[in-house]
Design an enzyme around this catalytic site. Sequence first.
Site: not given
Length: 330
Positions: A227-228, A225, A251, A248-249, A197
């Site tokens: 994510g964050d 789906r 989510g 980033t990671g 990201t």
Amino acid sequence: MKKFIISFILLLICSCQSSESENNIAIVIHGGAGTILKENMTPELEAAYIGKLEEAVMTGYEILKAGGSSQSAVKETIIIMENSPLFNAGVGAALTNKETASLDASFMEGKNLNAGAIAGSKYIKNPINAAISVMEDSPHVLLSSDGADEFAIKMGLDTVPNSYFITERRLNSVRKAKKDDMVSFEDSFINDSKYGTVGCVAIDKMGNIASGTSTGGTTNKKWGRIGDVPIIGAGTYANNDCCGISTTGWGEHFIRNVVAYDIAAQIIYDNKSIKEASVKSLDKVMETGGDGGVIGLDNKGNISMEFNTAGMYRASVDINGKVTIKIYSD
Ligand code: ASP
């Protein structure tokens, strides 16, 4: 007379320096975190990442230096990374189980807590533009899938066929993940696992903070789906009272720990420094089983770039004009 001229010149130099530092402009970016190890990187690829990080961060910094807004610095910086296949955003995005790109992005302004985001877009060339447009041109904060694409077309933003985003490297990754039947962050490009990201936070001469984040999400994601990244408070947050954050990671863990806002709350309510708050929030991510990284800056321009993975693509220019570009852990 000579003495007078020298004193005058010295006075001029001093006042230039102090007005420069009073402006407190700063910018920080990430291009994803993960198991990024030097032994898995070729010198060419490392140079390509460093070069693109430098181009992105300096583009934003020049905008700020010229008196431009943090909004335009963040936007132009992220567009450079979205247009590069090196990162998991725009072209080169991680692919879904159906081998398509599905893009998420968000943007927030610290001066008024205005925010905009899109999730699950298939055709918007630069998702960060659409996130900003949702903020500016709609009464909403988050638009998803077909609706986000329809809105972007109506706003006259650039759209492209979904195939534009798809690269061979990402096809290989998703096909491997499908074979193993797992949702993953596998990246065949560097023969390793990582998040990709992109994000940017900047503070301009007016003291306004802006944050933006853009992603293709996780490889082999299914069922729409999200994510964050498009969730304000999880992947992105900005508030002139404290700071701007982009994450980033993994989510799901960043949503569950409301990471971007959690950092802001620690600064506002607990008087923590941005570095202390970032480390604490990442510890919470680790406690629920996740990993990743966060970048941010506070309203004095103090920068933090923290991660609990082996590395994070990251760069910054601080209030003194010092440029930092790094990939691996210190
Ligand atoms: N945070 C992103 C997501 O979970 C992935 C990434 O950082 O690369 O969608």
